[in-house]
Design a protein around this motif. Structure first.
Motif, PDB file in Angstrom:
ATOM      1  N   TYR A  44       1.643 -13.040  -5.057  1.00  0.00           N
ATOM      2  CA  TYR A  44       2.194 -12.252  -3.957  1.00  0.00           C
ATOM      3  C   TYR A  44       1.211 -11.177  -3.495  1.00  0.00           C
ATOM      4  CZ  TYR A  44       5.255  -9.182  -1.330  1.00  0.00           C
ATOM      5  OH  TYR A  44       5.801  -8.407  -0.345  1.00  0.00           O
ATOM      6  N   SER A  47      -1.743 -12.960  -1.560  1.00  0.00           N
ATOM      7  CA  SER A  47      -1.457 -13.747  -0.355  1.00  0.00           C
ATOM      8  C   SER A  47      -1.475 -12.840   0.876  1.00  0.00           C
ATOM      9  CB  SER A  47      -0.109 -14.444  -0.482  1.00  0.00           C
ATOM     10  OG  SER A  47       0.923 -13.503  -0.575  1.00  0.00           O
ATOM     11  N   PRO A  48      -1.697 -13.408   2.063  1.00  0.00           N
ATOM     12  CA  PRO A  48      -1.797 -12.579   3.271  1.00  0.00           C
ATOM     13  C   PRO A  48      -0.446 -12.012   3.710  1.00  0.00           C
ATOM     14  CG  PRO A  48      -1.960 -14.876   3.853  1.00  0.00           C
ATOM     15  CD  PRO A  48      -1.952 -14.811   2.366  1.00  0.00           C
ATOM     16  N   ARG A  49      -0.486 -10.830   4.284  1.00  0.00           N
ATOM     17  CA  ARG A  49       0.707 -10.215   4.877  1.00  0.00           C
ATOM     18  C   ARG A  49       0.788 -10.676   6.326  1.00  0.00           C
ATOM     19  NH1 ARG A  49       1.175 -10.113   0.596  1.00  0.00           N
ATOM     20  NH2 ARG A  49       0.955  -8.485  -0.919  1.00  0.00           N
ATOM     21  N   LYS A  51       2.500 -10.066  10.035  1.00  0.00           N
ATOM     22  CA  LYS A  51       3.228  -9.205  10.961  1.00  0.00           C
ATOM     23  C   LYS A  51       3.380  -9.939  12.281  1.00  0.00           C
ATOM     24  CE  LYS A  51       1.784  -4.607   9.515  1.00  0.00           C
ATOM     25  NZ  LYS A  51       1.082  -3.403   9.950  1.00  0.00           N
ATOM     26  N   LEU A  63      -2.361 -11.983  10.367  1.00  0.00           N
ATOM     27  CA  LEU A  63      -2.518 -12.237   8.944  1.00  0.00           C
ATOM     28  C   LEU A  63      -3.520 -11.234   8.402  1.00  0.00           C
ATOM     29  CD1 LEU A  63      -2.859 -16.110   8.919  1.00  0.00           C
ATOM     30  CD2 LEU A  63      -0.826 -14.763   8.560  1.00  0.00           C
ATOM     31  N   ARG A  64      -3.110 -10.482   7.403  1.00  0.00           N
ATOM     32  CA  ARG A  64      -4.005  -9.481   6.814  1.00  0.00           C
ATOM     33  C   ARG A  64      -4.037  -9.695   5.305  1.00  0.00           C
ATOM     34  NH1 ARG A  64      -4.451  -3.482   8.656  1.00  0.00           N
ATOM     35  NH2 ARG A  64      -6.508  -3.197   7.810  1.00  0.00           N
ATOM     36  N   TRP A  65      -5.245  -9.799   4.765  1.00  0.00           N
ATOM     37  CA  TRP A  65      -5.429 -10.039   3.345  1.00  0.00           C
ATOM     38  C   TRP A  65      -5.558  -8.719   2.603  1.00  0.00           C
ATOM     39  CZ3 TRP A  65      -5.545 -14.988   1.386  1.00  0.00           C
ATOM     40  CH2 TRP A  65      -5.574 -15.992   2.326  1.00  0.00           C
ATOM     41  N   PHE A  66      -5.235  -8.729   1.325  1.00  0.00           N
ATOM     42  CA  PHE A  66      -5.336  -7.554   0.465  1.00  0.00           C
ATOM     43  C   PHE A  66      -6.788  -7.134   0.277  1.00  0.00           C
ATOM     44  CE2 PHE A  66      -5.762  -5.898  -3.913  1.00  0.00           C
ATOM     45  CZ  PHE A  66      -5.045  -4.734  -3.753  1.00  0.00           C
TER      46      PHE A  66
END
Length: 78
Positions: A44, A47-49, A51, A63-66
């Protein structure tokens, strides 16, 4: 980049399977649920967030990666 845009929803389950395999090879933990308790939070976080932003004539998913500052945009026409 096109592959990520088309199959971004498979990243989280893929990471779960990948980390389950790694955990199986490196440790001797017997319980399946204990493995899942370890693997799911890690997958979790990595994985990408996603919005969803509404624009005037379209919707846009971001898509935004950590671990990356680069944002991947997916634009849907309405």
């Amino acid at each position: 980049m096109r592959l990520i845009k088309n199959y971004y929803f498979l990243i989280f389950p893929g990471l779960i399977l990948f980390f389950l395999l790694i955990l199986e090879l490196l440790t001797r933990i017997q319980g399946f649920w204990l493995k899942m308790l370890i693997v799911v939070p890690i997958a979790y976080l990595l994985s990408p967030r996603i919005k969803v932003k509404r624009k005037l004539h379209s919707k846009e998913k971001q898509l935004r990666w950590f671990f990356s500052k680069k944002i991947i945009y997916i634009i849907f026409k309405e």
